[in-house]
Design a protein around this motif. Sequence first.
Motif, PDB file in Angstrom:
ATOM      1  N   PHE A  45       5.383 -17.913   3.465  1.00 22.38           N
ATOM      2  CA  PHE A  45       6.253 -17.977   2.301  1.00 22.38           C
ATOM      3  C   PHE A  45       6.129 -16.685   1.499  1.00 22.38           C
ATOM      4  N   ASP A  46       7.219 -16.337   0.801  1.00 23.45           N
ATOM      5  CA  ASP A  46       7.171 -15.138  -0.029  1.00 23.45           C
ATOM      6  C   ASP A  46       8.231 -15.201  -1.119  1.00 23.45           C
ATOM      7  N   LEU A  47       8.020 -14.404  -2.145  1.00 23.23           N
ATOM      8  CA  LEU A  47       9.025 -14.266  -3.188  1.00 23.23           C
ATOM      9  C   LEU A  47      10.186 -13.446  -2.632  1.00 23.23           C
ATOM     10  N   PRO A  48      11.411 -13.817  -2.970  1.00 24.71           N
ATOM     11  CA  PRO A  48      12.568 -13.142  -2.366  1.00 24.71           C
ATOM     12  C   PRO A  48      12.581 -11.636  -2.571  1.00 24.71           C
ATOM     13  N   ASP A  49      12.208 -11.170  -3.769  1.00 22.01           N
ATOM     14  CA  ASP A  49      12.339  -9.748  -4.085  1.00 22.01           C
ATOM     15  C   ASP A  49      11.021  -8.988  -4.043  1.00 22.01           C
ATOM     16  N   ALA A  50       9.983  -9.576  -3.465  1.00 27.77           N
ATOM     17  CA  ALA A  50       8.691  -8.900  -3.393  1.00 27.77           C
ATOM     18  C   ALA A  50       8.759  -7.735  -2.412  1.00 27.77           C
ATOM     19  N   PRO A  51       7.940  -6.698  -2.621  1.00 27.08           N
ATOM     20  CA  PRO A  51       7.986  -5.545  -1.721  1.00 27.08           C
ATOM     21  C   PRO A  51       7.491  -5.879  -0.317  1.00 27.08           C
ATOM     22  N   ARG A  52       8.281  -5.453   0.672  1.00 27.98           N
ATOM     23  CA  ARG A  52       7.889  -5.585   2.077  1.00 27.98           C
ATOM     24  C   ARG A  52       8.248  -4.266   2.755  1.00 27.98           C
ATOM     25  N   PRO A  53       7.382  -3.262   2.595  1.00 26.47           N
ATOM     26  CA  PRO A  53       7.683  -1.935   3.158  1.00 26.47           C
ATOM     27  C   PRO A  53       7.767  -1.975   4.672  1.00 26.47           C
ATOM     28  N   PRO A  54       8.377  -0.974   5.274  1.00 23.34           N
ATOM     29  CA  PRO A  54       8.392  -0.908   6.739  1.00 23.34           C
ATOM     30  C   PRO A  54       6.970  -0.777   7.270  1.00 23.34           C
ATOM     31  N   GLU A  55       6.761  -1.277   8.475  1.00 25.25           N
ATOM     32  CA  GLU A  55       5.402  -1.322   9.001  1.00 25.25           C
ATOM     33  C   GLU A  55       4.853   0.062   9.323  1.00 25.25           C
ATOM     34  N   ASP A  56       5.717   1.090   9.370  1.00 22.87           N
ATOM     35  CA  ASP A  56       5.224   2.445   9.592  1.00 22.87           C
ATOM     36  C   ASP A  56       5.054   3.226   8.290  1.00 22.87           C
ATOM     37  N   ALA A  57       5.136   2.535   7.138  1.00 25.58           N
ATOM     38  CA  ALA A  57       4.908   3.213   5.864  1.00 25.58           C
ATOM     39  C   ALA A  57       3.500   3.797   5.850  1.00 25.58           C
ATOM     40  N   PRO A  58       3.334   5.043   5.395  1.00 22.95           N
ATOM     41  CA  PRO A  58       1.995   5.643   5.396  1.00 22.95           C
ATOM     42  C   PRO A  58       1.049   4.900   4.464  1.00 22.95           C
ATOM     43  N   ALA A  59      -0.189   4.729   4.916  1.00 18.88           N
ATOM     44  CA  ALA A  59      -1.222   4.050   4.129  1.00 18.88           C
ATOM     45  C   ALA A  59      -2.409   4.988   4.005  1.00 18.88           C
ATOM     46  N   PRO A  60      -2.787   5.373   2.797  1.00 17.27           N
ATOM     47  CA  PRO A  60      -3.866   6.347   2.625  1.00 17.27           C
ATOM     48  C   PRO A  60      -5.239   5.747   2.879  1.00 17.27           C
ATOM     49  N   ALA A  61      -6.206   6.612   3.102  1.00 15.78           N
ATOM     50  CA  ALA A  61      -7.597   6.179   3.227  1.00 15.78           C
ATOM     51  C   ALA A  61      -8.060   5.615   1.896  1.00 15.78           C
ATOM     52  N   ARG A  62      -8.721   4.473   1.931  1.00 17.98           N
ATOM     53  CA  ARG A  62      -9.182   3.831   0.697  1.00 17.98           C
ATOM     54  C   ARG A  62     -10.545   3.183   0.932  1.00 17.98           C
ATOM     55  N   PHE A  63     -11.345   3.156  -0.132  1.00 17.78           N
ATOM     56  CA  PHE A  63     -12.635   2.475  -0.104  1.00 17.78           C
ATOM     57  C   PHE A  63     -12.560   1.236  -0.976  1.00 17.78           C
ATOM     58  N   LEU A  64     -12.922   0.097  -0.417  1.00 26.64           N
ATOM     59  CA  LEU A  64     -12.948  -1.156  -1.158  1.00 26.64           C
ATOM     60  C   LEU A  64     -14.396  -1.527  -1.456  1.00 26.64           C
ATOM     61  N   PRO A  65     -14.652  -2.083  -2.630  1.00 21.12           N
ATOM     62  CA  PRO A  65     -16.018  -2.466  -2.983  1.00 21.12           C
ATOM     63  C   PRO A  65     -16.417  -3.789  -2.341  1.00 21.12           C
ATOM     64  N   GLU A  66     -17.658  -4.162  -2.538  1.00 15.35           N
ATOM     65  CA  GLU A  66     -18.110  -5.479  -2.091  1.00 15.35           C
ATOM     66  C   GLU A  66     -17.242  -6.561  -2.725  1.00 15.35           C
ATOM     67  N   PHE A  67     -17.023  -7.635  -1.989  1.00 20.48           N
ATOM     68  CA  PHE A  67     -16.336  -8.839  -2.477  1.00 20.48           C
ATOM     69  C   PHE A  67     -14.858  -8.615  -2.801  1.00 20.48           C
ATOM     70  N   ASP A  68     -14.258  -7.526  -2.317  1.00 15.51           N
ATOM     71  CA  ASP A  68     -12.866  -7.282  -2.696  1.00 15.51           C
ATOM     72  C   ASP A  68     -11.967  -8.378  -2.148  1.00 15.51           C
ATOM     73  N   ASN A  69     -11.049  -8.852  -2.996  1.00 16.01           N
ATOM     74  CA  ASN A  69     -10.183  -9.958  -2.605  1.00 16.01           C
ATOM     75  C   ASN A  69      -9.239  -9.600  -1.462  1.00 16.01           C
ATOM     76  N   LEU A  70      -8.994  -8.323  -1.217  1.00 11.36           N
ATOM     77  CA  LEU A  70      -8.108  -7.982  -0.109  1.00 11.36           C
ATOM     78  C   LEU A  70      -8.615  -8.569   1.196  1.00 11.36           C
ATOM     79  N   VAL A  71      -9.929  -8.623   1.376  1.00  7.58           N
ATOM     80  CA  VAL A  71     -10.482  -9.122   2.636  1.00  7.58           C
ATOM     81  C   VAL A  71     -10.844 -10.600   2.568  1.00  7.58           C
ATOM     82  N   LEU A  72     -10.531 -11.251   1.427  1.00  6.33           N
ATOM     83  CA  LEU A  72     -10.911 -12.657   1.260  1.00  6.33           C
ATOM     84  C   LEU A  72      -9.717 -13.571   0.990  1.00  6.33           C
TER      85      LEU A  72
END
Length: 365
Positions: A248-275
């Motif tokens: 499910f998703d919101l109709p107007d939420a961002p859904r970039p193309p799958e080849d959109a560039p993604a920069p290198a990033r460091f996530l801290p302990e317990f970051d919700n992105l991985v949970l």
Amino acid sequence: MTETLSVRALNRATLARQLLLARESVPVAEAVARLCGMQAQEPKPPFLGLWTRISDFQAADLHAAVHARSLVRATMMRATLHLVTAADYTAFRSAMQPMLDGAMRVLGDRAEGLDLEQVVPAARALLEKQPRTFNDVRALLQAEFPNVNDRALGYAVRMCVPLVMVPTQDRWAFPRTSEFALADTWLDTPPAAAPEVDALMLRYLAAFGPASVADAQAWSGLTALGEVFERLRPDLRVFADDKGRELFDLPDAPRPPEDAPAPARFLPEFDNLVLAHADRRRVISDRDRPSLTSKNLRVRSVFLWDGFAHGIWDMVYKRKVATMTLRPFEPLPSGAIETLTTEGHSLLRFTEPDAKETVVAVAED
């Protein structure tokens, strides 16, 4: 026909909402609202998580927000400590209560003799007088309820009394042993009486969608959310993942193309992105997922390359030297190492501004 979204498409959609495709110039409280909260089992990780998401972020920005009470650190999703906006805490704390009540089951036999109808008012009376640490709360309640396990008393208060942590001038805004205050006193307003679960799920999708019912349950700790999404279905877009599961998703939420560039990033302990999902392949492969959690159940810091978790990292500060060690899940291309090293030095300078030297090394496992 239902559109199928690839794992990469889900990755880019989630990164866009989590401010990880590009740092954005937004106030701290606005960023935390867009993230739908940040897990804050310890006080330091949200500082690092905001640095990696907000352009020109300064530690003083988060200090100011918690002292102004626009952000609070409190027990929320999954019965864990989160940094959330005061508005979101007020709106959604009641929605968490069924899950928090269920968490009481972990007490088992230790709950013998525990009467919440007596303990909760007694705890509120203690905290109405002044903020207190949990060590103090347990000791005072134990004197009042001598036949009840002191840890059970403390856990009952943590789960059943809406509380917020009191910030200090400590470096990461909260000391190791923090005082807690009644939320309605600290925020000058009580949590909303009605559980706004539907609104909470819309906020979840805005921050982490497209997502399945199982994903939403994994993030929140709430159960039986299928009926909620059925109510919301007419106003949502419906997709499928590569295994045919409904998203499910919101109709107007961002859904970039799958080849959109993604920069290198460091996530801290317990970051919700991985949970925040039951199926975490949009961030980390099933093969590498076991590496996320240490033996003592800490959620490790990860680094992102091309949008996905490609390893874990840690840092130490000794004799004015700040050292970051990258532990890739598999060998990285030279371009990735160079880019991650540059980003790593920047994070070390933020975390240890007094360091005379910063070092980024790749572990040879």
